[in-house]
Design an enzyme around this catalytic site. Structure first.
Site, mmCIF file in Angstrom:
data_model
loop_
_atom_site.group_PDB
_atom_site.id
_atom_site.type_symbol
_atom_site.label_atom_id
_atom_site.label_comp_id
_atom_site.label_asym_id
_atom_site.label_seq_id
_atom_site.Cartn_x
_atom_site.Cartn_y
_atom_site.Cartn_z
ATOM 1 N N CYS A 382 0.841 -1.197 0.000
ATOM 2 C CA CYS A 382 0.000 0.000 0.000
ATOM 3 C C CYS A 382 0.879 1.252 0.000
ATOM 4 O O CYS A 382 1.464 1.584 -1.024
ATOM 5 C CB CYS A 382 -0.991 -0.048 1.153
ATOM 6 S SG CYS A 382 -2.458 0.912 0.774
ATOM 7 N N HIS A 508 -3.641 -5.029 0.445
ATOM 8 C CA HIS A 508 -3.078 -5.565 1.693
ATOM 9 C C HIS A 508 -3.126 -7.087 1.708
ATOM 10 O O HIS A 508 -4.065 -7.665 2.254
ATOM 11 C CB HIS A 508 -3.851 -5.019 2.894
ATOM 12 C CG HIS A 508 -3.598 -3.575 3.144
ATOM 13 N ND1 HIS A 508 -2.569 -3.130 3.938
ATOM 14 C CD2 HIS A 508 -4.222 -2.464 2.678
ATOM 15 C CE1 HIS A 508 -2.569 -1.815 3.971
ATOM 16 N NE2 HIS A 508 -3.566 -1.385 3.208
ATOM 17 N N GLU A 510 -1.544 -9.088 3.485
ATOM 18 C CA GLU A 510 -1.363 -9.660 4.829
ATOM 19 C C GLU A 510 -2.674 -10.085 5.475
ATOM 20 O O GLU A 510 -2.681 -10.938 6.360
ATOM 21 C CB GLU A 510 -0.619 -8.664 5.734
ATOM 22 C CG GLU A 510 -1.391 -7.408 6.155
ATOM 23 C CD GLU A 510 -1.273 -6.256 5.170
ATOM 24 O OE1 GLU A 510 -0.975 -6.489 3.987
ATOM 25 O OE2 GLU A 510 -1.505 -5.104 5.587
HETATM 26 N N1 GLN Z 1 -1.918 6.784 2.735
HETATM 27 C C1 GLN Z 1 -1.997 6.018 1.539
HETATM 28 C C2 GLN Z 1 -3.316 6.193 0.830
HETATM 29 O O1 GLN Z 1 -4.277 6.609 1.415
HETATM 30 C C3 GLN Z 1 -1.726 4.551 1.789
HETATM 31 C C4 GLN Z 1 -2.731 3.907 2.692
HETATM 32 C C5 GLN Z 1 -2.280 2.594 3.241
HETATM 33 O O2 GLN Z 1 -1.097 2.278 3.207
HETATM 34 N N2 GLN Z 1 -3.192 1.809 3.791
HETATM 35 O O3 GLN Z 1 -3.424 5.887 -0.332
#
Ligand code: GLN
Length: 536
Positions: A382, A508, A510
């Protein structure tokens, strides 16, 4: 005839952080091992509607379900130990209950009646239990974990609701209480008084535990268990111990079956007890306990001092490690510190997990640069993918002011930015790309090699996206887009060409890793680190 649904309520006493979530997950697993279909629910007494806006320092990780619910991290334990359905109905907070009731009251649905904790709040809590039990067909046992500690003011409506629920379903409910039995060094003995008091507190509100689990540093012995049995009015065979597991939490279900917890549950719930089979699980636990090699992994984030902030990432690394018979030593690197001093301690690979906000951003960029240049395995999740993209834009495409608009809204090269339709969003709660999205993988990519298929589905939680204006230049210069959400042409995976393993994913992974089914990308990452360590 289908048997009546059974309900297990799990409460905690004395102190928080005793491992109620892991205990609940292990109980769910033991029941599945008995052939039951279980549904796991978590009730959190705090007033936030969900944990989505809570600081990871206070709350730990936010676990995201397929249907896009932002939930308590205990749901991650449930996922890793059981096959319970997990959705919006799996996690209920006081905030969510009150939000529903107050909206209903404003609409005039209560027809002029006074709206009260009993019966309106408790009815809503009971309705949430029923909704959880009906989310899929064929659920046999519903496990309801009540967050917090007995005696907390805010958990009282939940306690009252489970008391009423048992009154309405007397034959189908049991209560399990997790308590703490401290060892007093000065006295040289363990103390049962805090447990006695927390059970008294429970009984004073009409909840009588059927089983008491005592968390302690070391085994309790029969005399202590007999004392707890006598003072708490629970048969002595129903007082079990939950000792600190030094090597791995995945031993917990085995520790519980050794004390016959599965048989006790079946007898209390009036279910026929099968032999069950935990052989595969035992083998995996042995693999964790006896690794053949060790890897040092740098986890770069701004919440590394909070042990639960990256819970699922750490667990996914352990799962991948287990299958590769490797101990993954996770070495937390505070990204804010990196900005002042790039001391890296020579890790075999680096993982930059999800995150929000500017603090530590430049430190993460420095790590990505190092991994790209020195060909060290890198896994960006992410925000960690966004870091990888921005570093590439600055140092390879020579767009030295390139950035994410989250960090610099005025950057001349917004290679990570909001989608136009999202630009009007003002509220912070519930405005993200959340939950499961399909992703198409390019064949012969590293991601494709890991998954072994071209269509996957993964969960998201972010606002910002890769900006396709830069796609062609990135690909021409060695940053390949290998996974896309085709419907909206969104970039989901990037990979560095001519690099042993540098992969960034906008989702994600994970959240979908289990000990019995380690996530393919984590396995590929661990394998890449092992290969590089052995000399490529
Ligand atoms: N802050 C980033 C976004 O909003 C990544 C978010 C995250 O890593 N969950 O896109």
């Amino acid at each position: 005839m289908q048997m009546a649904k059974k309900f297990i309520f799990i409460t905690g006493g004395v102190v928080s952080s005793l491992g109620k979530g892991l205990l609940s997950a292990s109980i769910g697993m033991l029941l599945e091992n008995q052939g039951m279909k279980v549904a796991m629910l978590k009730f959190d007494p705090y007033l936030n509607v969900d944990p989505g806006t809570m600081n990871p320092f206070q709350h730990g990780e936010v676990y995201v379900t397929d249907d896009g619910a932002e939930t308590d991290l205990d749901l991650g334990h449930y996922y890793r130990f059981t096959s319970s359905p997990l959705s919006k109905v799996s996690n209920t907070t006081s905030g969510k209950i009150y939000d529903t009731i107050i909206s209903r009251e404003r609409r005039g649905d209560y027809l002029g009646n006074t709206v009260q904790v009993i019966p309106h709040v408790t009815d809503e809590i009971k309705a949430a239990i029923v909704a959880g039990s009906e989310q899929e067909k064929g659920i046999d046992v519903v496990l309801v974990e009540i967050g917090g500690t007995v005696g907390d003011i805010e958990s009282q409506p939940f306690m009252e609701a489970i008391r009423q629920f048992r009154l309405e379903h007397p034959k189908d409910c049991i209560n399990i209480h997790l308590s703490y039995v401290p060892y007093l060094k000065a006295a040289g003995e363990v103390k049962t008084k805090p447990t006695q008091h927390s059970v008294q507190a429970l009984r004073s509100i009409g909840i009588f535990p059927d089983l008491i689990l005592c968390r302690s540093e070391s085994p309790l012995g029969l005399a202590v268990r007999e004392k707890i049995s006598l003072f708490c009015s629970v048969p002595k065979e129903c007082v079990l111990e939950l000792i600190d597991l030094k090597e791995t939490i995945y031993e917990l279900p085995l520790h519980l079956t050794d004390q016959n917890l599965d048989k006790l549950l079946c007898s209390l719930l009036n279910l026929s007890c099968k032999k069950g089979n935990l052989t595969d699980w035992k083998k995996l636990v042995e693999k964790i306990k006896h690794p053949k090699q060790t890897l040092k992994l740098g986890l770069v984030g701004k919440y590394i001092t909070h042990q639960d902030a990256y819970k699922s990432v750490c667990e996914a690394l352990y799962h991948a490690g287990a299958v590769c018979e490797t101990k993954v030593d996770i070495h937390g690197i505070e990204s804010g510190q990196l900005e002042k001093n790039l001391s890296l301690d020579g890790c075999d690979g680096y993982l930059v997990p999800g995150g929000f906000g500017e603090r530590g951003w430049e430190g993460k960029i420095a790590i990505a640069k190092l991994c790209r240049e020195k060909k060290i395995p890198y896994f960006g999740i992410c925000l960690g993918m966004q870091v990888m993209v921005v570093e590439f834009a600055r140092n390879v495409l020579k767009l030295n002011k390139a950035n994410s608009t989250e960090m610099d809204p005025d950057t001349p090269n917004p290679i990570i930015s909001l989608l136009t339709e999202q630009e009007q969003i003002k509220n912070l709660g519930g405005t993200m790309r959340l939950g499961a999205y399909p992703c198409h993988l390019k064949s012969s990519s590293k991601a494709h090699a890991a998954y072994g298929e071209t269509k996957i589905s993964e969960r998201h939680r972010h606002r910002y996206e890769f900006n396709n204006t830069y796609k062609k230049r990135c690909e021409e210069n060695g940053l390949l887009i290998t996974g896309t959400y085709s419907k909206e042409d969104l970039c989901e995976i990037v990979e560095m060409a001519n690099h042993p393993w540098m992969v960034g994913v906008q989702f994600h992974p994970e959240f979908k890793s289990k000990l019995t089914a380690p996530h393919p990308l984590f396995v590929a990452f661990v394998q890449a680190m092992l290969k590089e360590k052995k000399g490529g």
